[in-house]
Design a protein around this motif. Structure first.
Motif, PDB file in Angstrom:
ATOM      1  N   ALA A   1       0.707  -1.061   0.143  1.00 55.95           N
ATOM      2  CA  ALA A   1      -0.110   0.067   0.027  1.00 55.95           C
ATOM      3  C   ALA A   1       1.076   1.135   0.076  1.00 55.95           C
ATOM      4  N   PHE A   2       2.047   1.318   0.807  1.00 59.41           N
ATOM      5  CA  PHE A   2       2.713   2.508   0.986  1.00 59.41           C
ATOM      6  C   PHE A   2       3.645   2.572  -0.236  1.00 59.41           C
ATOM      7  N   LYS A   3       4.055   1.434  -0.938  1.00 59.35           N
ATOM      8  CA  LYS A   3       4.886   1.466  -2.035  1.00 59.35           C
ATOM      9  C   LYS A   3       4.117   1.930  -3.195  1.00 59.35           C
ATOM     10  N   TYR A   4       2.838   1.695  -3.526  1.00 58.62           N
ATOM     11  CA  TYR A   4       2.095   1.986  -4.599  1.00 58.62           C
ATOM     12  C   TYR A   4       1.018   3.126  -4.419  1.00 58.62           C
ATOM     13  N   ALA A   5       1.265   3.662  -3.268  1.00 57.82           N
ATOM     14  CA  ALA A   5       0.078   4.752  -2.806  1.00 57.82           C
ATOM     15  C   ALA A   5       0.347   6.124  -3.731  1.00 57.82           C
ATOM     16  N   ASP A   6      -0.534   6.799  -3.930  1.00 60.67           N
ATOM     17  CA  ASP A   6      -0.377   8.057  -4.278  1.00 60.67           C
ATOM     18  C   ASP A   6      -1.377   8.878  -3.468  1.00 60.67           C
ATOM     19  N   LEU A   7      -0.751   9.465  -2.309  1.00 60.51           N
ATOM     20  CA  LEU A   7      -1.610  10.312  -1.375  1.00 60.51           C
ATOM     21  C   LEU A   7      -1.870  11.577  -1.806  1.00 60.51           C
ATOM     22  N   ARG A   8      -1.566  12.152  -2.914  1.00 58.91           N
ATOM     23  CA  ARG A   8      -1.966  13.204  -3.469  1.00 58.91           C
ATOM     24  C   ARG A   8      -3.465  13.029  -4.128  1.00 58.91           C
ATOM     25  N   LYS A   9      -3.630  11.626  -4.555  1.00 62.40           N
ATOM     26  CA  LYS A   9      -4.721  11.192  -5.312  1.00 62.40           C
ATOM     27  C   LYS A   9      -5.965  10.888  -4.305  1.00 62.40           C
ATOM     28  N   GLY A  10      -5.618  10.173  -3.113  1.00 58.23           N
ATOM     29  CA  GLY A  10      -6.436   9.914  -2.193  1.00 58.23           C
ATOM     30  C   GLY A  10      -5.690   9.456  -1.002  1.00 58.23           C
ATOM     31  N   SER A  11      -6.462   9.138   0.119  1.00 56.25           N
ATOM     32  CA  SER A  11      -5.898   8.899   1.379  1.00 56.25           C
ATOM     33  C   SER A  11      -5.594   7.224   1.133  1.00 56.25           C
ATOM     34  N   LEU A  12      -4.767   7.023   2.237  1.00 54.80           N
ATOM     35  CA  LEU A  12      -4.320   5.546   2.441  1.00 54.80           C
ATOM     36  C   LEU A  12      -4.933   5.306   3.751  1.00 54.80           C
ATOM     37  N   ASP A  13      -5.739   4.293   3.953  1.00 54.99           N
ATOM     38  CA  ASP A  13      -6.519   3.694   5.260  1.00 54.99           C
ATOM     39  C   ASP A  13      -5.983   2.591   5.451  1.00 54.99           C
ATOM     40  N   ILE A  14      -5.781   2.399   6.699  1.00 59.51           N
ATOM     41  CA  ILE A  14      -5.645   1.083   7.402  1.00 59.51           C
ATOM     42  C   ILE A  14      -6.402   0.765   8.521  1.00 59.51           C
TER      43      ILE A  14
END
Length: 347
Positions: A267-280
């Motif tokens: 999730a962290f490797k591929y996440a684009d946090l500018r496009k949307g949130s990362l939720d765990i």
């Protein structure tokens, strides 16, 4: 000698139970018919039966099963033919008249115990036939049970070997991603680099100390995930849409080491946090672990590496090996959003 007696007391204990039951019913039947336990005769009878039984069980039958199928067939046919021929030759003459008329049966005065003892014919053909059939039956039942135990042991060894290989494969993948995070911080000369290195050393110590085949306390596993999230939070501190939540009494349960971390890494490797949130989100309720993770990514730049695919496949194999019929894994990818939901029933 101690091991031999232990084997008798455990592996073949039901042999003795069966013998005791047979002796008990034989004595009860003799007493009910003849009014006498016939102890001298029954002692001889069962002593001879037990001797013949274990001669067949430990000598004759093991010799037979070591032969080729063709030789087994020849030996069996030869034995049956010789046995039947000898039985006919040594068979005592049949009585010309019944000991009593049908109308007198079963008056007590007509029911007298036998006083002729046990003849050579009885030993070889009556008791012997019973002992042979009985020993053959129990011999193959024991072999079936023994083979079942061996199969289970081999299956456990195979699964243990597979699990060990899976654990060895995932560790380099984890460290590679973590070092990439430190490298990113070192390029911008972040003041948080020393702290990230310290956190990573704790994670490395945790990983290296958990190469056995035992499960870990779930609380320790969650703590390790939180440390990894802290490293990534420092790395992505310019974004505020990183959300994580942990609920439940994690101290009371155990889990396979690093089982959940693969999904967090990806999730962290591929996440684009500018496009949307990362939720765990991790929730534990009555032993049911509900693990949910979601991240957005830029489709044009998204291409999963072999390491990521290997990590996910390894995790699936671990679930199949360790938690058969106790988990549900759903992975959804709509082209811009990646979701993982794992429901796992813990003991």
């Amino acid at each position: 000698m101690t091991a031999f007696f232990r084997q008798i007391q455990t592996t073949y204990i039901y042999h003795w139970i069966i013998w005791i039951i047979l002796i008990f019913f034989k004595l009860i039947m003799d007493y009910s018919v003849f009014g006498n336990f016939l102890l001298p005769m029954n002692i001889k009878l069962f002593l001879i039966s037990i001797i013949l039984f274990y001669i067949s069980y430990y000598i004759f039958l093991p010799f037979i099963i070591r032969q080729s199928p063709k030789r087994i067939l020849v030996i069996t046919i030869s034995f049956v033919v010789i046995y039947v021929a000898l039985m006919i030759v040594f068979m005592p003459p049949l009585p010309q008249h019944p000991p009593f008329s049908p109308k007198d049966f079963p008056k007590n005065e007509r029911m007298k115990p036998f006083h002729n003892g046990i003849s050579f014919y009885d030993i070889c053909f009556r008791i012997g036939l019973f002992s042979m059939i009985f020993s053959t039956l129990l011999f193959f039942v024991d072999k079936w049970m023994e083979n079942g135990k061996k199969i289970k042991a081999l299956e456990f060894e195979r699964q243990s070997s597979e699990l060990k290989i899976l654990r060895e494969q995932i560790n380099p993948h984890f460290f590679f991603n973590a070092l990439n995070s430190i490298y990113s911080l070192s390029i911008i000369q972040s003041k948080d680099t020393p702290r990230v290195i310290l956190i990573l050393s704790d994670i490395m110590r945790y990983v290296l100390n958990n190469k056995s085949l035992h499960k870990n306390n779930l609380n320790d596993e969650i703590t390790n995930i939180k440390k990894y999230i802290e490293i990534q939070s420092i790395r992505f501190n310019k974004f505020s849409n990183l959300n994580y939540e942990f609920q439940g009494n994690f101290e009371s349960y155990e889990i396979e080491p690093l089982l959940l971390l693969t999904f967090v890494e990806n999730a962290f490797k591929y996440a684009d946090l500018r496009k949307g949130s990362l939720d765990i989100k991790v929730n534990l309720n009555n032993g049911l672990l509900d693990f949910d993770i979601r991240n957005f990514y830029e489709n044009k730049n998204y291409e999963k590496s072999d390491d990521s695919k290997l990590g996910i496949e390894n995790t699936k194999m671990k679930l199949n090996l360790l938690y058969p019929d106790k988990y549900q894994l759903d992975i959804n990818d709509n082209g811009s959003e990646y979701k993982v939901n794992l429901k796992l029933q813990l003991n």
